[in-house]
Write a protein that holds these residues in place. Structure first.
Motif, PDB file in Angstrom:
ATOM      1  N   ASN A  27      -0.179   6.922  -3.481  1.00  0.00           N
ATOM      2  CA  ASN A  27      -0.860   8.095  -2.940  1.00  0.00           C
ATOM      3  C   ASN A  27       0.068   9.100  -2.285  1.00  0.00           C
ATOM      4  OD1 ASN A  27      -3.452   6.903  -3.437  1.00  0.00           O
ATOM      5  ND2 ASN A  27      -2.892   5.487  -1.825  1.00  0.00           N
ATOM      6  N   ILE A  73      -0.781  12.967   0.182  1.00  0.00           N
ATOM      7  CA  ILE A  73      -1.066  12.626   1.584  1.00  0.00           C
ATOM      8  C   ILE A  73      -0.113  13.384   2.504  1.00  0.00           C
ATOM      9  CG2 ILE A  73      -1.070  10.742   3.280  1.00  0.00           C
ATOM     10  CD1 ILE A  73      -3.327  10.464   1.284  1.00  0.00           C
ATOM     11  N   LYS A 111      -9.761   5.244  -4.238  1.00  0.00           N
ATOM     12  CA  LYS A 111      -8.959   6.277  -4.913  1.00  0.00           C
ATOM     13  C   LYS A 111      -8.790   5.941  -6.391  1.00  0.00           C
ATOM     14  CE  LYS A 111      -5.912   8.930  -3.270  1.00  0.00           C
ATOM     15  NZ  LYS A 111      -5.773  10.370  -3.444  1.00  0.00           N
ATOM     16  N   PHE A 164      -9.374   1.809   0.796  1.00  0.00           N
ATOM     17  CA  PHE A 164      -8.925   3.158   0.455  1.00  0.00           C
ATOM     18  C   PHE A 164      -8.322   3.204  -0.956  1.00  0.00           C
ATOM     19  CE2 PHE A 164      -5.659   6.400   0.232  1.00  0.00           C
ATOM     20  CZ  PHE A 164      -6.316   7.516   0.713  1.00  0.00           C
ATOM     21  N   GLU A 165      -7.404   2.265  -1.226  1.00  0.00           N
ATOM     22  CA  GLU A 165      -6.714   2.257  -2.521  1.00  0.00           C
ATOM     23  C   GLU A 165      -7.705   2.127  -3.665  1.00  0.00           C
ATOM     24  OE1 GLU A 165      -3.231   2.019  -3.326  1.00  0.00           O
ATOM     25  OE2 GLU A 165      -2.754   2.513  -1.251  1.00  0.00           O
ATOM     26  N   ILE A 172      -1.644   4.467   3.809  1.00  0.00           N
ATOM     27  CA  ILE A 172      -2.149   5.283   2.692  1.00  0.00           C
ATOM     28  C   ILE A 172      -1.075   6.246   2.181  1.00  0.00           C
ATOM     29  CG2 ILE A 172      -4.540   5.125   3.523  1.00  0.00           C
ATOM     30  CD1 ILE A 172      -4.403   8.094   4.255  1.00  0.00           C
ATOM     31  N   PHE A 224       0.822  -1.203   0.000  1.00  0.00           N
ATOM     32  CA  PHE A 224       0.000   0.000   0.000  1.00  0.00           C
ATOM     33  C   PHE A 224       0.860   1.259   0.000  1.00  0.00           C
ATOM     34  CE2 PHE A 224      -2.532  -3.152   2.416  1.00  0.00           C
ATOM     35  CZ  PHE A 224      -3.536  -3.306   1.481  1.00  0.00           C
ATOM     36  N   GLY A 225       0.242   2.354  -0.377  1.00  0.00           N
ATOM     37  CA  GLY A 225       0.799   3.669  -0.066  1.00  0.00           C
ATOM     38  C   GLY A 225       1.532   4.385  -1.172  1.00  0.00           C
ATOM     39  N   TYR A 229     -12.055   6.606   3.093  1.00  0.00           N
ATOM     40  CA  TYR A 229     -11.779   5.745   4.251  1.00  0.00           C
ATOM     41  C   TYR A 229     -12.885   4.702   4.436  1.00  0.00           C
ATOM     42  CZ  TYR A 229      -8.274   9.012   6.234  1.00  0.00           C
ATOM     43  OH  TYR A 229      -7.176   9.792   6.461  1.00  0.00           O
ATOM     44  N   ASN A 289      -6.893  -0.714   4.032  1.00  0.00           N
ATOM     45  CA  ASN A 289      -6.138   0.028   3.029  1.00  0.00           C
ATOM     46  C   ASN A 289      -6.506  -0.368   1.613  1.00  0.00           C
ATOM     47  OD1 ASN A 289      -4.414   0.032   5.617  1.00  0.00           O
ATOM     48  ND2 ASN A 289      -3.656   1.745   4.406  1.00  0.00           N
TER      49      ASN A 289
END
Ligand code: SF4
Length: 501
Positions: free
Chosen positions: A300, A304, A492, A488-489, A350, A296-297, A318, A485
């Protein structure tokens, strides 16, 4: 599959039995579909045992999730095919791929038997396992070539006792077969492809060339006889290929039901094995929440930071658990230990980097009612934030918690906000949260509450995701939510895809 502590000395009888089983196994791996009649014989490592079981479980979880949302078999097939290709592929045998094919079939075979051990232990688990394995069996049968289906039937002929009619008999009876079964075959084909339109001539050609009929005594097919959807003559029913799957499924389901009970009866022997039992227990507790292996992450990280994560632009992506935590933090300017861990790791996942995380937590704890001083924050909390990023203490780079882990931890008590709200919130509070997310249609609310009442929390969350993203989702884009997550991903990504149109 596993070596017993006390080895028995193999006598001639055992040797003959082993060679018989091993020849059956060779035959078993000669087709892509299986009734799983013969248990695995070779030893495998504990790592393979766990990994293969988890991979099959991922497939069954996706199936369960689709079925819980009333998807048709065709829709489930579309969702499951990529998951199957990733976790449990079964390639057809072609030149030079024997090794891959045998590895894949071995994994399929072992993973099925491992999950039998996992899911044989209660009526509820058995029912769940059978339901999902049956759907998997259907999906796999539908993906077979005609010749592969025939091979599978021939291989299991001692069990099925099916007789294919000869080409001569088919030609001789063609008019009767056509008039008795053409409507059923057309309907079946349209179930598989609703855009299909066939003229009578095309249907005739299909029945002549692609439908292989079997002939079974009336007493073996009471449902087909009473529905008069097949040709009946002299005590026999003639069943086209399109309807044979239903018969196979009955056989498969009956077999599996009996075998799961047998497996359950042999479980006491396994309880002597302290390597396996914890693994099996863990797998059965995680039926609906095996973690995702996505990183993840990274995508983004750009947008962020400690300020953006408090804006609607970001929080609208979320899942409910992260919303709860952030709302609790905003209201109290404090979160207790487990809540801090759950939210910190979600935010890390995230794309919030350590410096921004320190700014975020400092701001939250040092402003508003009940605020503490910056010095106190630095003394008591800064270390913990850095620790989660692997910069202090044991320097472990902690990963965001998945739904399974969140659900395995103690429930929140008063003034705590961690956990999964689908499990932990009072029904009224949950409904009010659903309404806030735009889910106001009573039918939709009830469907989510049904999932919750059946303890299917990740299904409830997946349903909420689908309802709140229905304008961005294109029918067959489907994903079981097993990680905050991931929610969230995916949210997005859908927004990004819509903006780039
Ligand atoms: Fe969060 Fe998972 Fe519960 Fe959804 S199911 S609210 S992602 S813990």
């Amino acid at each position: 599959m596993f070596r017993q502590t006390k080895r028995r000395i193999a006598g001639r009888k055992n040797f003959e039995k082993a060679s018989y089983l091993s020849s059956k196994l060779n035959a078993l791996y000669s087709t892509r579909l299986s009734f799983y009649d013969i248990p695995p014989l070779d030893e495998i490592t504990l790592e393979e045992f766990e990994l293969w079981a988890i991979d099959r479980l991922r497939v069954l979880i996706e199936i369960e999730s689709c079925a819980a949302r009333n998807k048709s078999l065709k829709e489930i097939e579309q969702v499951i095919k990529p998951v199957l290709n990733k976790y449990l592929p079964l390639s057809p045998l072609i030149k030079d791929n024997e090794h891959i094919v045998s590895q894949e079939r071995r994994k399929d075979h072992y993973s099925h038997f491992i999950l039998r051990l996992v899911f044989c232990r209660s009526e509820d688990l058995r029912r769940k396992f059978i339901k999902n394995e049956v759907i998997l069996f259907k999906i796999r049968y539908n993906s077979l070539q005609t010749s592969e289906r025939t091979n599978f039937i021939m291989l299991n002929n001692d069990k099925l006792n099916w007789n294919y009619i000869s080409e001569e008999e088919k030609l001789e009876l063609f008019d009767q077969l056509y008039s008795a079964t053409s409507n059923t075959i057309r309907n079946q084909m349209m179930l598989e492809n609703d855009k299909l339109s066939l003229t009578s001539e095309q249907l005739k050609t299909h029945i002549k060339t692609a439908e292989n009929f079997i002939k079974l005594p009336f007493e073996k097919i009471p449902n087909l006889v009473s529905s008069r959807s097949i040709y009946l003559s002299r005590g026999y029913g003639y069943i086209p290929s399109s309807l044979q799957l239903n018969l196979l499924v009955i056989e498969y389901q009956d077999n599996l039901t009996k075998n799961l009970v047998r497996t359950f009866q042999s479980i006491p022997r396994l309880e002597e094995d302290d390597r396996l039992l914890p693994l099996l227990n863990n797998l059965s507790h995680n039926f609906s929440s095996i973690g995702s292996d996505i990183e993840f992450g990274a995508e983004n990280a750009g947008d962020i930071n400690h300020q953006s994560i408090m804006t609607k632009n970001i929080t609208k992506h979320y899942p409910l658990c992260a919303k709860q935590l952030q709302n609790g933090l905003a209201a109290n300017h404090h979160l207790r230990h487990t809540g801090r861990l759950q939210l910190s790791l979600f935010l890390k996942g995230i794309g919030l980097n350590v410096d921004e995380a320190i700014k975020f937590w400092t701001y939250q704890f040092t402003t508003g009612p009940g605020a503490i001083s910056v010095e106190k924050f630095n003394k008591e909390y800064r270390y913990n934030v850095r620790h989660l990023y692997g910069l202090e203490g044991s320097r472990v780079n902690y990963k965001p918690w998945d739904c399974g882990y969140i659900l395995s931890r103690p429930k929140p008590t008063k003034n705590e906000y961690h956990g999964c709200p689908y499990r932990d919130l009072h029904m009224d509070a949950l409904v009010s949260n659903l309404n806030d997310m735009g889910i106001t249609d009573q039918k939709d609310v009830n469907a989510v509450l049904d999932d919750v009442n059946q303890n299917n929390y990740t299904f409830a969350c997946t349903r909420v995701f689908e309802l709140t993203h229905k304008h961005q989702l294109k029918g067959n884009e489907n994903l079981h939510i097993s990680h905050p997550n991931l929610y969230f991903e995916r949210s997005k990504q859908l927004e990004k895809a819509q903006e780039s149109k």
